[in-house]
Design an enzyme around this catalytic site. Structure first.
Site, PDB file in Angstrom:
ATOM      1  N   HIS A   1      -7.773  -6.227  -0.567  1.00  0.00           N
ATOM      2  CA  HIS A   1      -6.565  -5.419  -0.415  1.00  0.00           C
ATOM      3  C   HIS A   1      -5.551  -6.065   0.518  1.00  0.00           C
ATOM      4  O   HIS A   1      -4.346  -6.025   0.259  1.00  0.00           O
ATOM      5  CB  HIS A   1      -6.968  -4.048   0.136  1.00  0.00           C
ATOM      6  CG  HIS A   1      -5.832  -3.090   0.301  1.00  0.00           C
ATOM      7  ND1 HIS A   1      -5.185  -2.502  -0.774  1.00  0.00           N
ATOM      8  CD2 HIS A   1      -5.222  -2.607   1.416  1.00  0.00           C
ATOM      9  CE1 HIS A   1      -4.239  -1.699  -0.327  1.00  0.00           C
ATOM     10  NE2 HIS A   1      -4.225  -1.746   0.999  1.00  0.00           N
TER      11      HIS A   1
ATOM     12  N   ASP B   1     -10.032  -5.532  -4.686  1.00  0.00           N
ATOM     13  CA  ASP B   1      -9.485  -4.531  -3.777  1.00  0.00           C
ATOM     14  C   ASP B   1     -10.420  -3.322  -3.748  1.00  0.00           C
ATOM     15  O   ASP B   1     -10.619  -2.648  -4.758  1.00  0.00           O
ATOM     16  CB  ASP B   1      -8.096  -4.113  -4.256  1.00  0.00           C
ATOM     17  CG  ASP B   1      -7.364  -3.211  -3.271  1.00  0.00           C
ATOM     18  OD1 ASP B   1      -8.028  -2.585  -2.427  1.00  0.00           O
ATOM     19  OD2 ASP B   1      -6.132  -3.130  -3.360  1.00  0.00           O
TER      20      ASP B   1
ATOM     21  N   CYS C   1       0.823  -1.207   0.000  1.00  0.00           N
ATOM     22  CA  CYS C   1       0.000   0.000   0.000  1.00  0.00           C
ATOM     23  C   CYS C   1       0.864   1.268   0.000  1.00  0.00           C
ATOM     24  O   CYS C   1       1.732   1.441  -0.847  1.00  0.00           O
ATOM     25  CB  CYS C   1      -0.938  -0.057   1.192  1.00  0.00           C
ATOM     26  SG  CYS C   1      -2.260   1.176   1.150  1.00  0.00           S
TER      27      CYS C   1
END
Length: 425
Positions: free
Chosen positions: A359, A323, A281
């Protein structure tokens, strides 16, 4: 109650069956004698085996039960407490085979937390028990202690709430994040805050810099697992940590990241020319420029869900197609088409794309979290991560295996798996 005939524990009804006539026993229960033969004092009690009893969290578990009637309904239930005391549980409904056994590697769950043949379903399907706090995400803080998981064999197709009166057998397994011999070393050096994990043995080892997302703090469990698989791993904090003097952003991260890599490069047990980066991320943004700088010279990069360009080392891009936090699929196309392909570097790019995964692609068998509360000062806000439980679990298992292979290929080269670097100085 202790049976006087075999000195084993039996339920009160079993004692009655052993001492009263068959006719009277039939009149006292709705279950016919043939279906309950295993409950007499002359038959062995049901047995539950969970092996290994102690192992790493990324290792599969064998769960088997036996000494029951054929085609008999039973429930397998897993329960564990998080480090904050929250109860997590999962369960599956099974029927015994013709020989009176259940084997989760062979048999199908017909109800409960998951369906089908799922040998590790009792682990990746763990969810907060009814009545626990909303929006929980299971994350290990202290990697030097295990999660303790209790596995129960229950009579009938029931829920964990009904286990008290239906429990036939219990087994326990310890799920560890550090293999025996792995060293955990606190690092507070040149302003860098992190934890270094070294595999067992003298080294020298290939290494990875491990950078997490905007949740902040110091997250260690991926690094401890990587070290358990033969890679020195340095997990660093860059925000929301009491020992940090500066909270980093993308414009001020280069010097910090260089210092972290220099700590790895200068360590006597680490191969200084065999260092990679694994990031997730927002942590990817902080490591991108570092990975492209000529004087840093990292050997490979593993990324979860983010954008990249100007890279000169092999890249493994891991994404979940469901995601709900970032546009991972779109970003991956930008990386390949507008970035590496345009620059003539497609050969550096490998993508692992998982339909139905969200995610938060964690190491194998970690419980799936579609939504959790995330602290955004001054309050906690619900955050949607995405993914469905079965597809996400499959993505976690396969991606971790592929990540270890990728690191092995690019950080060890021709050396055999998990071998030491043994660089000549």
């Amino acid at each position: 109650m202790i049976c006087k005939l075999c000195s084993t524990y039996i339920k009160p009804l079993c004692f009655m069956a052993a001492t009263q006539s068959k006719k009277r026993w039939e009149s006292m229960t709705h279950l016919s004698p043939p279906a309950m033969r295993w409950r007499t004092s002359t038959s062995p009690a049901p047995v539950l085996t969970v092996t290994p009893a102690r192992g790493l969290v990324d290792e599969p578990i064998s769960i088997k039960a036996g000494f029951m009637p054929p085609q008999y309904p039973v429930t397998l239930c897993a329960q564990m407490r998080s480090e904050k005391g929250d109860l997590w549980e999962a369960f599956g409904h099974y029927k015994t085979s013709a020989d009176g056994t259940v084997n989760l590697a062979r048999d199908h769950s017909v109800g409960g937390s998951y369906l089908g043949c799922e040998p590790m379903g009792l682990f990746w399907a763990l969810q907060p028990a009814p009545g626990e706090r909303d929006g929980l995400r299971l994350r290990k803080k202290n990697v030097e202690t295990p999660f303790i998981v209790d596995i129960s064999l229950l009579e009938g197709h029931v829920t964990p709430r009904e286990r008290e009166n239906s429990e036939l057998a219990v087994a326990t397994t310890e799920r560890w994040y550090m293999a025996p011999g792995v060293q955990r070393i606190d690092i507070r050096q040149n302003g860098v805050v992190g934890t270094l994990f070294l595999p067992p043995g003298p080294g020298r080892f290939p290494a990875v810099l491990d950078v997490w997302g905007m949740g902040g703090g110091l997250v260690e469990y991926r690094s401890s697992l990587a070290a358990s698989r033969g890679f020195a791993s340095f997990s660093i904090a860059y925000m929301e940590h009491k020992d940090l003097t500066v909270q980093l952003d993308i414009d001020s991260s280069d010097a910090y990241m260089k210092k972290a890599i220099d700590i790895l490069r200068d360590h006597p047990q680490i191969c200084g020319d065999r260092i990679g980066v694994i990031s997730l991320c927002y942590g990817v943004y902080l490591t991108l420029r570092t990975a492209t700088l000529a004087d840093v010279n990292v050997r490979c990069t593993v990324m979860y869900s983010c954008v990249l360009k100007n890279l000169s080392c092999p890249l493994l891009y891991v994404l979940g197609e469901d995601d709900q936090n970032l546009s991972s699929t779109e970003n991956s196309k930008l990386v390949h088409i507008n970035g590496l392909k345009t620059a003539g570097k497609s050969y550096l790019y490998t993508r692992l794309s998982y339909p139905g995964a969200g995610h938060l692609i964690e190491p194998p068998y970690a419980p799936h979290t579609r939504m959790s509360y995330w602290r955004v000062k001054p309050e906690k806000l619900p955050t949607l991560w995405g993914g469905n439980i079965v597809s996400h679990a499959a993505a976690q298992e396969e991606s971790w295996r592929e990540i270890l292979k990728f690191l092995d290929k690019n950080l060890r080269g021709h050396l055999s798996s998990y071998a030491r670097c043994n660089v000549t100085e």
